[in-house]
Enzyme design. Structure first.
Site, mmCIF file in Angstrom:
data_model
loop_
_atom_site.group_PDB
_atom_site.id
_atom_site.type_symbol
_atom_site.label_atom_id
_atom_site.label_comp_id
_atom_site.label_asym_id
_atom_site.label_seq_id
_atom_site.Cartn_x
_atom_site.Cartn_y
_atom_site.Cartn_z
ATOM 1 N N ARG A 1 11.029 3.829 3.244
ATOM 2 C CA ARG A 1 10.804 2.905 4.422
ATOM 3 C C ARG A 1 12.411 2.332 4.727
ATOM 4 O O ARG A 1 12.775 1.770 3.807
ATOM 5 C CB ARG A 1 9.540 2.011 3.987
ATOM 6 C CG ARG A 1 9.484 0.847 4.819
ATOM 7 C CD ARG A 1 8.362 0.043 4.773
ATOM 8 N NE ARG A 1 7.155 0.809 4.908
ATOM 9 C CZ ARG A 1 6.074 -0.017 4.816
ATOM 10 N NH1 ARG A 1 5.805 -0.955 4.324
ATOM 11 N NH2 ARG A 1 4.968 0.830 5.035
ATOM 12 N N ARG B 1 0.819 -1.135 0.073
ATOM 13 C CA ARG B 1 0.041 0.207 -0.190
ATOM 14 C C ARG B 1 0.901 1.280 0.037
ATOM 15 O O ARG B 1 0.440 2.374 -0.786
ATOM 16 C CB ARG B 1 -0.946 0.064 1.087
ATOM 17 C CG ARG B 1 -2.106 -0.683 1.240
ATOM 18 C CD ARG B 1 -2.494 -1.298 2.412
ATOM 19 N NE ARG B 1 -1.486 -2.345 2.640
ATOM 20 C CZ ARG B 1 -1.717 -3.539 2.315
ATOM 21 N NH1 ARG B 1 -2.805 -3.989 1.906
ATOM 22 N NH2 ARG B 1 -0.586 -4.516 2.872
ATOM 23 N N THR B 2 1.567 1.297 1.094
ATOM 24 C CA THR B 2 2.588 2.628 1.026
ATOM 25 C C THR B 2 3.155 3.104 -0.208
ATOM 26 O O THR B 2 3.226 4.411 -0.757
ATOM 27 C CB THR B 2 3.397 2.648 2.332
ATOM 28 O OG1 THR B 2 2.659 1.750 3.302
ATOM 29 C CG2 THR B 2 3.926 4.049 2.697
ATOM 30 N N LYS C 1 25.950 -3.723 -1.899
ATOM 31 C CA LYS C 1 27.392 -3.620 -1.957
ATOM 32 C C LYS C 1 28.102 -2.873 -0.977
ATOM 33 O O LYS C 1 29.288 -2.555 -0.696
ATOM 34 C CB LYS C 1 28.172 -2.787 -3.257
ATOM 35 C CG LYS C 1 27.383 -3.231 -4.487
ATOM 36 C CD LYS C 1 27.906 -2.356 -5.499
ATOM 37 C CE LYS C 1 26.866 -2.415 -6.865
ATOM 38 N NZ LYS C 1 27.102 -1.276 -7.605
ATOM 39 N N HIS D 1 4.863 5.760 11.451
ATOM 40 C CA HIS D 1 4.481 5.592 10.187
ATOM 41 C C HIS D 1 3.481 6.574 9.992
ATOM 42 O O HIS D 1 2.393 6.578 9.840
ATOM 43 C CB HIS D 1 3.616 4.087 9.778
ATOM 44 C CG HIS D 1 3.214 3.784 8.589
ATOM 45 N ND1 HIS D 1 3.533 4.622 7.474
ATOM 46 C CD2 HIS D 1 3.016 2.586 8.006
ATOM 47 C CE1 HIS D 1 3.143 3.856 6.579
ATOM 48 N NE2 HIS D 1 3.023 2.552 6.841
HETATM 49 N N1 CP Z 1 -0.386 -0.079 5.984
HETATM 50 C C1 CP Z 1 1.076 -0.305 5.347
HETATM 51 O O1 CP Z 1 2.050 0.436 5.457
HETATM 52 O O2 CP Z 1 0.913 -1.371 4.419
HETATM 53 P P1 CP Z 1 2.333 -1.707 3.531
HETATM 54 O O3 CP Z 1 3.001 -2.412 4.450
HETATM 55 O O4 CP Z 1 1.787 -2.734 2.408
HETATM 56 O O5 CP Z 1 2.826 -0.616 3.014
#
Ligand code: CP
Length: 305
Positions: A101, A51-52, A80, A129
């Site tokens: 991320r 999703r993100t 590397k 998050h």
């Molecule tokens: N909600 C969320 O962070 O989903 P993903 O890990 O799929 O990005």
């Protein structure tokens, strides 16, 4: 230049503005189709995501911009031995904004020190998050018409669930929120959040292991997955993973206008049978994620309609 590392990097008024912009984007997406023409977003994902990452990419494409990046560390020069700082510094020479991320808590903050463009934390370990929180706030606002005076239950893995940490942080700035933390003993909300975010601000909260006991009083139920990838031993994960499974029977005592949220992915903690309940809002939450990220990209790039 502004980054979004923690949700409190945005004031409450700025979050209200983002929600208003996202609402307008949902109503009239075509108006925004060229806002980011000529701009580029990089998605640097050192940890898996559906999703993100894809909502960021869809957001930028829907604003008329373009995207590049990687979805696993091994396909970059990280394999590397390049540092995160050097990787982000490099990519920031090519693009206008970066969503990143990383499994290590604090990595986006550290990376931002090396970046020439805004950095957005797209999830750092079990820490924060913030863009999921913006998604959650937009969804709560759309479903309830407000962000204050709500009883919000957080259920599941409150120890490692970064989405709950960020959302508690954000809701602690609203009036009249009753926090109900529902978890097994081993997965309770970390002490640093209770002390620094709640106790310090005189906010009360309730802790319980019983979803059944909490259910009747909730306006929002925020279900979470037990975060397998953050456990030190598999036996503990297996013992705890099915502590809570939301099903139609458990919802019998819930309010008629309960709003059920989940950041997803779900594993087993919400039965598929709940999906058709009108109180299940997690698929709307997925859709909202794209629009709030569109609004955020525009804000950090200081772009207007
Ligand atoms: N909600 C969320 O962070 O989903 P993903 O890990 O799929 O990005």
């Amino acid at each position: 230049m502004r980054n979004l590392i923690d949700v409190t990097d945005l004031s409450v008024a700025e979050i209200d503005e983002l929600i208003a912009t996202a609402e307008d984007m949902i109503a009239e997406p075509d108006k925004y189709a060229q806002v980011c023409r000529g701009k580029q977003l990089a998605t640097l994902f050192f940890e898996p995501s559906t999703r993100t990452r894809l909502s960021f990419e869809s957001a930028m494409l829907s604003l008329g911009g373009s995207v590049l990046g990687f979805s696993e560390a091994n396909s970059s020069s990280t394999a590397k031995g390049e540092t995160v700082g050097d990787t982000v510094h490099t990519v920031s020479c090519y693009v206008d904004i970066v969503a990143m991320r990383h499994p290590k808590e604090g990595a986006p903050y550290a990376a931002a020190q090396y970046s020439e463009v805004p950095i957005i934390n797209a999830g750092d370990g079990g820490h924060n998050h913030p863009t999921q929180t913006l998604t959650d706030l937009l969804t709560i606002h759309r479903e309830k018409g407000r962000l204050d005076n709500l009883t919000v239950g957080f259920c599941g893995d409150l120890k490692f669930g970064r989405t709950v940490h960020s959302l508690v942080n954000a809701l602690s700035r609203q009036k009249g929120i009753n926090f109900v933390f529902i978890s097994p003993e081993e997965l309770k909300m970390p002490a640093y959040i209770k002390e620094n975010t709640l106790d310090k601000n005189g906010l009360s909260y309730e802790e319980t292991a019983s979803l059944e006991e909490a259910m009747p009083k909730l306006d929002i139920l925020y279900m979470t997955r037990v975060q397998k990838e953050r456990f030190f031993n598999e036996a503990d994960y297996i013992r705890l993973k099915d502590t809570y499974v939301l099903d139609p029977e458990k919802l019998e005592t819930a309010k008629k206008d309960l709003c059920i949220l989940h950041p997803l992915p779900r594993v087993n903690e919400i039965s598929i049978a709940v999906d058709s309940d009108p109180r299940a809002c997690y698929w709307k939450q997925v859709k909202n994620g794209k629009f709030i990220r569109m609004a955020l990209i525009m804000k950090l790039l200081e772009l207007q309609l």
